[in-house]
Design an enzyme around this catalytic site. Structure first.
Site, PDB file in Angstrom:
ATOM      1  CB  CYS A 131      -0.625  -0.357   1.350  1.00  0.00           C
ATOM      2  SG  CYS A 131      -0.368  -0.310   2.079  1.00  0.00           S
ATOM      3  CG  HIS A 243      -0.557   4.052   4.190  1.00  0.00           C
ATOM      4  ND1 HIS A 243      -2.034   3.711   5.177  1.00  0.00           N
ATOM      5  CD2 HIS A 243      -0.106   2.702   4.282  1.00  0.00           C
ATOM      6  CE1 HIS A 243      -0.631   2.529   6.043  1.00  0.00           C
ATOM      7  NE2 HIS A 243      -1.203   1.649   4.480  1.00  0.00           N
TER       8      HIS A 243
HETATM    9  N1  LIG Z   1      -4.435  -3.851   4.505  1.00  0.00           N
HETATM   10  C1  LIG Z   1      -4.198  -2.928   3.706  1.00  0.00           C
HETATM   11  O1  LIG Z   1      -4.171  -1.980   3.620  1.00  0.00           O
HETATM   12  C2  LIG Z   1      -3.178  -4.040   2.369  1.00  0.00           C
HETATM   13  C3  LIG Z   1      -2.603  -3.372   2.061  1.00  0.00           C
HETATM   14  C4  LIG Z   1      -2.167  -4.199   0.782  1.00  0.00           C
HETATM   15  C5  LIG Z   1      -1.794  -5.143   1.005  1.00  0.00           C
HETATM   16  N2  LIG Z   1      -2.218  -5.852   2.406  1.00  0.00           N
HETATM   17  C6  LIG Z   1      -2.974  -7.481   2.960  1.00  0.00           C
HETATM   18  O2  LIG Z   1      -4.002  -8.476   2.421  1.00  0.00           O
HETATM   19  C7  LIG Z   1      -3.460  -8.952   3.452  1.00  0.00           C
HETATM   20  C8  LIG Z   1      -4.821  -9.212   4.007  1.00  0.00           C
HETATM   21  O3  LIG Z   1      -5.235  -8.066   4.826  1.00  0.00           O
HETATM   22  P1  LIG Z   1      -6.394  -7.337   5.586  1.00  0.00           P
HETATM   23  O4  LIG Z   1      -5.773  -5.733   5.935  1.00  0.00           O
HETATM   24  O5  LIG Z   1      -7.586  -8.001   4.480  1.00  0.00           O
HETATM   25  O6  LIG Z   1      -6.124  -8.238   6.867  1.00  0.00           O
HETATM   26  P2  LIG Z   1      -7.256  -8.885   7.486  1.00  0.00           P
HETATM   27  O7  LIG Z   1      -8.560  -7.653   8.038  1.00  0.00           O
HETATM   28  O8  LIG Z   1      -6.962  -9.100   8.828  1.00  0.00           O
HETATM   29  O9  LIG Z   1      -7.992  -9.925   6.501  1.00  0.00           O
HETATM   30  C9  LIG Z   1      -7.293 -11.360   6.219  1.00  0.00           C
HETATM   31  C10 LIG Z   1      -8.156 -12.264   5.445  1.00  0.00           C
HETATM   32  O10 LIG Z   1      -7.357 -13.486   5.618  1.00  0.00           O
HETATM   33  C11 LIG Z   1      -8.298 -14.557   5.938  1.00  0.00           C
HETATM   34  N3  LIG Z   1      -7.893 -15.258   6.260  1.00  0.00           N
HETATM   35  C12 LIG Z   1      -6.765 -15.645   7.157  1.00  0.00           C
HETATM   36  N4  LIG Z   1      -5.977 -16.818   6.979  1.00  0.00           N
HETATM   37  C13 LIG Z   1      -6.719 -18.144   6.174  1.00  0.00           C
HETATM   38  C14 LIG Z   1      -6.608 -19.245   5.618  1.00  0.00           C
HETATM   39  N5  LIG Z   1      -5.843 -19.903   6.331  1.00  0.00           N
HETATM   40  N6  LIG Z   1      -7.367 -19.680   4.968  1.00  0.00           N
HETATM   41  C15 LIG Z   1      -7.937 -18.987   3.628  1.00  0.00           C
HETATM   42  N7  LIG Z   1      -8.768 -17.142   4.595  1.00  0.00           N
HETATM   43  C16 LIG Z   1      -7.250 -16.865   5.975  1.00  0.00           C
HETATM   44  C17 LIG Z   1      -8.842 -14.396   6.807  1.00  0.00           C
HETATM   45  O11 LIG Z   1     -10.355 -14.515   7.023  1.00  0.00           O
HETATM   46  P3  LIG Z   1     -11.142 -15.046   8.277  1.00  0.00           P
HETATM   47  O12 LIG Z   1     -11.899 -14.098   8.917  1.00  0.00           O
HETATM   48  O13 LIG Z   1     -11.914 -16.499   8.229  1.00  0.00           O
HETATM   49  O14 LIG Z   1      -9.799 -15.271   9.011  1.00  0.00           O
HETATM   50  C18 LIG Z   1      -9.945 -12.964   6.408  1.00  0.00           C
HETATM   51  O15 LIG Z   1     -10.754 -12.800   5.228  1.00  0.00           O
HETATM   52  C19 LIG Z   1      -2.276  -8.929   3.662  1.00  0.00           C
HETATM   53  O16 LIG Z   1      -1.570  -9.887   3.103  1.00  0.00           O
HETATM   54  C20 LIG Z   1      -2.086  -7.210   3.862  1.00  0.00           C
HETATM   55  O17 LIG Z   1      -0.849  -7.653   3.523  1.00  0.00           O
HETATM   56  C21 LIG Z   1      -3.429  -5.095   3.046  1.00  0.00           C
END
Ligand SMILES: NC(=O)c1ccc[n+]([C@@H]2O[C@H](COP(=O)([O-])OP(=O)(O)OC[C@H]3O[C@@H](n4cnc5c(N)ncnc54)[C@H](OP(=O)(O)O)[C@@H]3O)[C@@H](O)[C@H]2O)c1
Length: 338
Positions: A131, A243
């Site tokens: 991001c 950010h």
């Molecule tokens: N947030 C940002 O600004 C941003 C920007 C760019 C990239 N990212 C990347 O995007 C990813 C997710 O970020 P987020 O902010 O959305 O995190 P988050 O709110 O913690 O959500 C994580 C998601 O992944 C799922 N998950 C976790 N373990 C899993 C598994 N074993 N099998 C299938 N699904 C699983 C979770 O499902 P459950 O609800 O079932 O646990 C939830 O839907 C990360 O890799 C992060 O680095 C984030």
């Protein structure tokens, strides 16, 4: 005929924003499948005003017949399931860090290097950048095209939503604890995040930088130009969404700040708000829920030969993640999957 689209990590911050963005931009999907871990299988997520999707277990899902997956389940999970989806013929647009530096996977910001999408055929994977890299390269692109960037020094002020939904809860709970005099327990963050700032995002590297800082350097080079040097300091701040970045750029050619402002005004994805007066700049509170990369505080850096500084703010869940993924899917659908 619309597409069959899977959203992996549909219950997370990024996943929910991806579903919302698909609806807002009327992505041509006939069928949308919400996937997450076994923990949330059977629960429901909203898709638009009226539709509710039942969440399915990613581990048990067969990607055959799915055209596109928008994926954000974390790097370790993506490492296992993205290649499996790709092998089944589904093109995965992955938000995690796992495949970004793979030479056979394009790393794409449509305003900057949309043509790189063509390289998806090697693995059926397209990576979404980090991001903080994302918003910075959108602002750097028009400046690089005209004046050629040599070096970037950037300090970030990154919101807690960049670390997932539990990290947002941690800021909320710590803030409340402070007001009611309860003890603070850091869990997702290494130190107290409420009323504090933490100069540490992701793990430490051997040279003393953090992996987040390393990502900003290598990803910028992969997306924009392998010659650009980037030195980043990445800091987590107690902001829920959005950010911010203080960016200092050194160019190969003499740059005029008014011409730079005009070039930024014309650039796709950029909105310039730069009034040199109270409220004449954008802060994360205004950027949250919005699509653009906002640029403010554009000024010459008189301490180096061809220098310019600016302030850049964007919603990390939208342009920093979900919106960029949906924009890539739009190009893919329009130009490649017809
Ligand atoms: N947030 C940002 O600004 C941003 C920007 C760019 C990239 N990212 C990347 O995007 C990813 C997710 O970020 P987020 O902010 O959305 O995190 P988050 O709110 O913690 O959500 C994580 C998601 O992944 C799922 N998950 C976790 N373990 C899993 C598994 N074993 N099998 C299938 N699904 C699983 C979770 O499902 P459950 O609800 O079932 O646990 C939830 O839907 C990360 O890799 C992060 O680095 C984030």
């Amino acid at each position: 005929m619309g597409y069959r689209v899977a959203v992996i990590g549909a219950t997370g911050n990024v996943g929910r924003e991806m579903l919302k963005t698909m609806v807002e931009r009327r992505f041509p999907a006939d069928d949308v499948i919400a996937l997450a871990s076994e923990r949330s299988a059977g629960s429901e997520v909203s898709y638009g005003e009226d539709e509710v999707l039942k969440v399915r277990d990613l581990a048990k899902f067969d990607f055959k017949g799915v055209d596109i997956a928008l994926s954000s389940p974390g790097a370790k999970v993506s490492a296992v399931h993205t290649p499996r989806a790709g092998a089944a013929g589904c093109v995965v647009i992955d938000n995690t860090s796992y495949f970004r530096m793979d030479p056979d996977v394009p790393l794409v910001v449509p305003e900057v290097n949309a043509k790189a999408i063509a390289g998806y055929t090697k693995k059926n994977i397209i990576a979404n950048p980090n991001c903080s890299t994302m918003q910075m390269v959108v602002a750097l692109k028009p400046l690089h095209d005209r004046w050629t960037i040599k070096r970037v020094v950037v300090a970030t002020y990154q919101s807690v939503s960049g670390a997932g939904k539990e990290a947002m809860d941690e800021l909320f709970n710590q803030t409340r604890s402070i007001y009611v005099n309860d003890p603070i327990r850091p869990e997702r963050f290494t130190k107290q995040i409420a009323f504090n700032v933490i100069p540490h995002i992701d793990v430490f590297m051997e040279d003393g930088s953090t992996k987040e800082e390393w990502k900003m350097a290598v990803e910028t080079r992969k997306i924009l130009d392998p010659e650009i040097l980037v030195h980043a300091t990445c800091v987590r701040v107690p902001v829920f969404i959005g950010h911010s970045e203080a960016v200092n750029v050194e160019f190969a050619n003499p740059i005029d700040e008014n011409e730079a402002r005009e070039a930024l005004k014309k650039a796709p994805g950029v909105v310039v708000v730069d009034h040199r007066a109270n409220e004449g700049y954008v802060t994360p509170v205004e950027a949250a829920g919005e699509d653009p990369v906002y640029v403010s505080r554009i000024r010459k850096d008189p301490t180096i030969k061809n220098g310019l500084s600016f302030w850049c703010v964007s919603d990390n869940l939208r342009k920093g993640a979900a919106l960029n993924a949906v924009q890539i899917a739009e190009v893919l659908a329009r130009d490649y999957l017809k």
